[in-house]
Design a protein around this motif. Structure first.
Motif, PDB file in Angstrom:
ATOM      1  N   GLN A 348       0.849  -1.182   0.000  1.00  7.29           N
ATOM      2  CA  GLN A 348       0.000   0.000   0.000  1.00  7.29           C
ATOM      3  C   GLN A 348       0.891   1.241   0.000  1.00  7.29           C
ATOM      4  O   GLN A 348       2.112   1.134   0.146  1.00  7.29           O
ATOM      5  CB  GLN A 348      -0.910   0.015   1.231  1.00  7.29           C
ATOM      6  N   THR A 349       0.280   2.394  -0.174  1.00  6.90           N
ATOM      7  CA  THR A 349       1.059   3.624  -0.136  1.00  6.90           C
ATOM      8  C   THR A 349       1.260   4.034   1.313  1.00  6.90           C
ATOM      9  O   THR A 349       0.344   4.554   1.963  1.00  6.90           O
ATOM     10  CB  THR A 349       0.349   4.751  -0.906  1.00  6.90           C
ATOM     11  N   VAL A 350       2.456   3.759   1.822  1.00  7.27           N
ATOM     12  CA  VAL A 350       2.783   4.146   3.190  1.00  7.27           C
ATOM     13  C   VAL A 350       3.661   5.385   3.214  1.00  7.27           C
ATOM     14  O   VAL A 350       3.802   6.029   4.264  1.00  7.27           O
ATOM     15  CB  VAL A 350       3.489   2.995   3.942  1.00  7.27           C
ATOM     16  N   VAL A 351       4.271   5.725   2.078  1.00  6.00           N
ATOM     17  CA  VAL A 351       5.117   6.909   2.009  1.00  6.00           C
ATOM     18  C   VAL A 351       4.972   7.525   0.627  1.00  6.00           C
ATOM     19  O   VAL A 351       4.896   6.817  -0.381  1.00  6.00           O
ATOM     20  CB  VAL A 351       6.595   6.565   2.315  1.00  6.00           C
ATOM     21  N   SER A 352       4.883   8.845   0.569  1.00  2.39           N
ATOM     22  CA  SER A 352       4.727   9.531  -0.706  1.00  2.39           C
ATOM     23  C   SER A 352       5.291  10.938  -0.582  1.00  2.39           C
ATOM     24  O   SER A 352       5.538  11.435   0.524  1.00  2.39           O
ATOM     25  CB  SER A 352       3.251   9.602  -1.115  1.00  2.39           C
ATOM     26  N   VAL A 353       5.479  11.585  -1.717  1.00  2.00           N
ATOM     27  CA  VAL A 353       5.893  12.983  -1.734  1.00  2.00           C
ATOM     28  C   VAL A 353       4.635  13.834  -1.579  1.00  2.00           C
ATOM     29  O   VAL A 353       3.802  13.887  -2.477  1.00  2.00           O
ATOM     30  CB  VAL A 353       6.613  13.336  -3.053  1.00  2.00           C
ATOM     31  N   GLY A 354       4.464  14.454  -0.427  1.00  5.54           N
ATOM     32  CA  GLY A 354       3.265  15.234  -0.192  1.00  5.54           C
ATOM     33  C   GLY A 354       2.094  14.367   0.233  1.00  5.54           C
ATOM     34  O   GLY A 354       2.234  13.166   0.498  1.00  5.54           O
ATOM     35  N   PRO A 355       0.901  14.941   0.286  1.00 10.98           N
ATOM     36  CA  PRO A 355      -0.283  14.221   0.798  1.00 10.98           C
ATOM     37  C   PRO A 355      -0.708  13.085  -0.118  1.00 10.98           C
ATOM     38  O   PRO A 355      -0.481  13.123  -1.328  1.00 10.98           O
ATOM     39  CB  PRO A 355      -1.357  15.317   0.850  1.00 10.98           C
ATOM     40  N   TRP A 356      -1.305  12.081   0.484  1.00  8.58           N
ATOM     41  CA  TRP A 356      -1.854  10.945  -0.275  1.00  8.58           C
ATOM     42  C   TRP A 356      -3.241  10.667   0.280  1.00  8.58           C
ATOM     43  O   TRP A 356      -3.416   9.962   1.264  1.00  8.58           O
ATOM     44  CB  TRP A 356      -0.968   9.716  -0.148  1.00  8.58           C
ATOM     45  N   ALA A 357      -4.251  11.260  -0.338  1.00 10.53           N
ATOM     46  CA  ALA A 357      -5.626  11.141   0.143  1.00 10.53           C
ATOM     47  C   ALA A 357      -6.547  10.819  -1.019  1.00 10.53           C
ATOM     48  O   ALA A 357      -7.165  11.715  -1.604  1.00 10.53           O
ATOM     49  CB  ALA A 357      -6.058  12.434   0.827  1.00 10.53           C
ATOM     50  N   PRO A 358      -6.646   9.538  -1.412  1.00 12.22           N
ATOM     51  CA  PRO A 358      -7.536   9.163  -2.517  1.00 12.22           C
ATOM     52  C   PRO A 358      -8.975   9.561  -2.229  1.00 12.22           C
ATOM     53  O   PRO A 358      -9.405   9.576  -1.063  1.00 12.22           O
ATOM     54  CB  PRO A 358      -7.388   7.633  -2.585  1.00 12.22           C
ATOM     55  N   PRO A 359      -9.746   9.879  -3.267  1.00  9.89           N
ATOM     56  CA  PRO A 359     -11.134  10.284  -3.073  1.00  9.89           C
ATOM     57  C   PRO A 359     -12.006   9.107  -2.648  1.00  9.89           C
ATOM     58  O   PRO A 359     -11.574   7.951  -2.689  1.00  9.89           O
ATOM     59  CB  PRO A 359     -11.544  10.799  -4.451  1.00  9.89           C
ATOM     60  N   ALA A 360     -13.217   9.388  -2.254  1.00  4.26           N
ATOM     61  CA  ALA A 360     -14.161   8.338  -1.859  1.00  4.26           C
ATOM     62  C   ALA A 360     -14.313   7.337  -2.999  1.00  4.26           C
ATOM     63  O   ALA A 360     -14.440   7.713  -4.154  1.00  4.26           O
ATOM     64  CB  ALA A 360     -15.512   8.956  -1.519  1.00  4.26           C
ATOM     65  N   GLY A 361     -14.288   6.060  -2.641  1.00  4.13           N
ATOM     66  CA  GLY A 361     -14.376   5.027  -3.657  1.00  4.13           C
ATOM     67  C   GLY A 361     -13.032   4.499  -4.093  1.00  4.13           C
ATOM     68  O   GLY A 361     -12.927   3.411  -4.643  1.00  4.13           O
ATOM     69  N   GLY A 362     -11.964   5.306  -3.814  1.00  4.06           N
ATOM     70  CA  GLY A 362     -10.622   4.839  -4.157  1.00  4.06           C
ATOM     71  C   GLY A 362     -10.446   4.609  -5.642  1.00  4.06           C
ATOM     72  O   GLY A 362     -10.970   5.325  -6.476  1.00  4.06           O
ATOM     73  N   ASN A 363      -9.666   3.571  -5.976  1.00  6.60           N
ATOM     74  CA  ASN A 363      -9.454   3.149  -7.358  1.00  6.60           C
ATOM     75  C   ASN A 363      -8.810   4.235  -8.219  1.00  6.60           C
ATOM     76  O   ASN A 363      -9.051   4.311  -9.417  1.00  6.60           O
ATOM     77  CB  ASN A 363     -10.766   2.711  -8.022  1.00  6.60           C
ATOM     78  N   VAL A 364      -8.003   5.104  -7.618  1.00  2.00           N
ATOM     79  CA  VAL A 364      -7.314   6.118  -8.411  1.00  2.00           C
ATOM     80  C   VAL A 364      -6.237   5.439  -9.242  1.00  2.00           C
ATOM     81  O   VAL A 364      -5.363   4.772  -8.705  1.00  2.00           O
ATOM     82  CB  VAL A 364      -6.690   7.199  -7.510  1.00  2.00           C
ATOM     83  N   GLY A 365      -6.309   5.614 -10.562  1.00  2.00           N
ATOM     84  CA  GLY A 365      -5.332   4.995 -11.437  1.00  2.00           C
ATOM     85  C   GLY A 365      -5.657   3.567 -11.798  1.00  2.00           C
ATOM     86  O   GLY A 365      -4.924   2.915 -12.530  1.00  2.00           O
ATOM     87  N   SER A 366      -6.764   3.051 -11.290  1.00  2.00           N
ATOM     88  CA  SER A 366      -7.172   1.692 -11.617  1.00  2.00           C
ATOM     89  C   SER A 366      -8.633   1.724 -12.038  1.00  2.00           C
ATOM     90  O   SER A 366      -9.420   2.523 -11.541  1.00  2.00           O
ATOM     91  CB  SER A 366      -6.997   0.768 -10.413  1.00  2.00           C
ATOM     92  N   LYS A 367      -9.007   0.875 -12.952  1.00  2.00           N
ATOM     93  CA  LYS A 367     -10.381   0.858 -13.437  1.00  2.00           C
ATOM     94  C   LYS A 367     -10.668  -0.509 -14.026  1.00  2.00           C
ATOM     95  O   LYS A 367      -9.796  -1.391 -14.030  1.00  2.00           O
ATOM     96  CB  LYS A 367     -10.586   1.941 -14.491  1.00  2.00           C
ATOM     97  N   ILE A 368     -11.883  -0.700 -14.501  1.00  2.00           N
ATOM     98  CA  ILE A 368     -12.208  -1.968 -15.153  1.00  2.00           C
ATOM     99  C   ILE A 368     -11.264  -2.157 -16.335  1.00  2.00           C
ATOM    100  O   ILE A 368     -11.153  -1.293 -17.193  1.00  2.00           O
ATOM    101  CB  ILE A 368     -13.663  -1.994 -15.621  1.00  2.00           C
ATOM    102  N   SER A 369     -10.613  -3.290 -16.376  1.00  2.00           N
ATOM    103  CA  SER A 369      -9.494  -3.473 -17.294  1.00  2.00           C
ATOM    104  C   SER A 369      -9.946  -4.135 -18.579  1.00  2.00           C
ATOM    105  O   SER A 369      -9.739  -5.331 -18.799  1.00  2.00           O
ATOM    106  CB  SER A 369      -8.432  -4.326 -16.605  1.00  2.00           C
ATOM    107  N   TYR A 370     -10.580  -3.365 -19.449  1.00  2.00           N
ATOM    108  CA  TYR A 370     -11.025  -3.932 -20.711  1.00  2.00           C
ATOM    109  C   TYR A 370      -9.836  -4.289 -21.599  1.00  2.00           C
ATOM    110  O   TYR A 370      -9.918  -5.182 -22.428  1.00  2.00           O
ATOM    111  CB  TYR A 370     -11.942  -2.944 -21.430  1.00  2.00           C
ATOM    112  N   THR A 371      -8.735  -3.587 -21.456  1.00  2.00           N
ATOM    113  CA  THR A 371      -7.552  -3.857 -22.279  1.00  2.00           C
ATOM    114  C   THR A 371      -6.355  -4.139 -21.374  1.00  2.00           C
ATOM    115  O   THR A 371      -5.952  -5.284 -21.221  1.00  2.00           O
ATOM    116  CB  THR A 371      -7.264  -2.682 -23.224  1.00  2.00           C
ATOM    117  N   ARG A 372      -5.771  -3.107 -20.787  1.00  2.42           N
ATOM    118  CA  ARG A 372      -4.604  -3.312 -19.936  1.00  2.42           C
ATOM    119  C   ARG A 372      -5.004  -3.991 -18.632  1.00  2.42           C
ATOM    120  O   ARG A 372      -5.899  -3.542 -17.932  1.00  2.42           O
ATOM    121  CB  ARG A 372      -3.931  -1.955 -19.630  1.00  2.42           C
ATOM    122  N   ILE A 373      -4.313  -5.091 -18.305  1.00  2.00           N
ATOM    123  CA  ILE A 373      -4.564  -5.771 -17.050  1.00  2.00           C
ATOM    124  C   ILE A 373      -3.718  -5.103 -15.981  1.00  2.00           C
ATOM    125  O   ILE A 373      -2.491  -5.080 -16.076  1.00  2.00           O
ATOM    126  CB  ILE A 373      -4.206  -7.269 -17.149  1.00  2.00           C
TER     127      ILE A 373
END
Length: 380
Positions: A348-373
């Motif tokens: 998981q993201t335990v360390v980052s440059v600056g704040p790390w606060a994903p929005p409600a629902g999460g899944n930032v940068g991830s989505k249903i993978s119709y092509t890229r797994i």
């Protein structure tokens, strides 16, 4: 299934066959779906669970027949040896039984057998959700003739119009064309490859080279201010930078696109062959100020996308002799790699440059993978 929990101003991104039978469609607004199917059950998307299910399926299918290519999260192709070609029905039943008893009875699959991957996909689509279709070479022209042009992968609405302009209105007319005619209509070699595929040849497109790492996101209805958009864009860029480092690339350009309800704004910033979070985020700060300077303050932002482009493999990077940033760059790269290692260790993201606060629902940068797994790291 919906992108976010609750809210009538979001849409259905994938629906079950039971919901489809009631008139619900993919990319339909939730309010409309509820009118058509009052007892519909809405489930927020869970990309990490889809990835796990995908990996389990690949493992089970591979226990019956080697998987040649993974085309998407729900589509694979396999080559058959002489024994398997003589007993395709038995092979298909073994695959179905393996999925049923080792994964679950509610998960069905359609299987198509044909002379090449493209024809097999078309065949499998003719009997969904749990069918078996076998097309022998001598049967293919008649089977294809029963389909609409839109049923052929690679032919969308715009291509149907282009074919109509060339006086091709059905599949028999398409099959009657010559390879060079198909190439001319498509305006590239893809049309010619499609001709050979539809006529039974096993022609493969060359493997494409990686030229970018990026992420985009439609913002939740309650997070569409410029400040919210900036925070999510920052998270998306860090995700893209992590993926780029795992693949051993450097980027020389950063692209940003911000879209409102009626129009969009975008720009590009040079990077100078970097891969560390510090340099990339500094470039984003400058680029964001330039792009948003012309956006009205109260504008609601619907979607943001960020892309790292003009890639160079780490083995081919050439530092700028005049920039004199090599020592600082190496320090920042070492720090980024250390953070990547810690995040990998703890899953998981335990360390980052600056704040790390994903929005409600999460899944930032991830989505249903119709092509890229996605990789597991995409969900941190």
């Amino acid at each position: 299934m919906i992108p976010y929990a609750g809210g009538g101003r979001t849409c259905i991104i994938a629906c079950s066959r039971e919901a489809k039978a009631r008139g619900v469609k993919n990319i339909m607004m939730v309010d409309e779906a509820r009118r058509l199917c009052r007892d519909i059950v809405l489930v927020p998307q869970k990309p990490d669970l889809y990835r796990r299910a995908h990996n389990a399926l690949i493992s089970e299918i591979g226990s019956v027949i080697p998987v040649d290519q993974v085309k998407s999260i729900d589509e694979v192709s396999c080559w058959l040896d002489e024994t398997q070609r003589s007993e395709p029905t038995d092979l298909a039943q073994r695959i179905k039984n393996t999925i049923r008893y080792n994964i679950g009875a509610t998960l069905t699959c359609s299987i198509g057998f044909a002379a090449n991957r493209h024809l097999a996909k078309i065949a499998s689509d003719t009997k969904k959700p749990d069918g078996l279709t076998i097309w022998y070479p001598e049967d293919v022209p008649a089977q294809l003739a029963r389909l609409k042009l839109e049923d052929i992968p690679g032919i969308g609405r715009s291509m149907v119009k282009r074919l109509a302009a060339a006086r091709v209105g059905d599949v028999p007319g398409l099959l009657a064309l010559q390879p060079k005619q198909m190439r001319a209509i498509w305006r590239n070699v893809t049309g010619e490859r499609l001709w050979y595929a539809l006529h039974g040849y096993a022609v493969e497109a060359p493997e494409t080279e990686r030229n970018m790492f990026g992420h985009a996101r439609v913002l939740p209805p309650d997070q569409r201010s410029l400040d919210d958009a900036r925070a999510i864009t920052r998270l998306l860029l860090v995700k893209a930078a992590r993926r780029m480092r795992r693949s051993n690339f450097y980027a020389s350009a950063l692209y940003l696109w911000v879209k409102g309800f009626e129009r969009g704004w975008g720009n590009v910033a040079p990077l100078g062959e970097v891969q560390d979070d510090m340099a990339i985020l500094a470039a984003l700060n400058e680029l964001w100020e330039r792009v948003t300077a012309v956006i009205p303050p109260m504008t609601k932002i619907m979607r943001v996308s960020v892309t790292l482009g003009e890639l160079t493999l780490d083995t081919a990077r050439q530092p700028d002799l005049f920039a004199n940033d090599d020592k600082e760059r190496q320090r920042c790269e070492a720090l980024s790699r250390t953070m990547d290692g810690l995040n990998s260790r703890f899953g998981q993201t335990v360390v980052s440059v600056g704040p790390w606060a994903p929005p409600a629902g999460g899944n930032v940068g991830s989505k249903i993978s119709y092509t890229r797994i996605p990789e597991a790291e995409d969900n941190w």
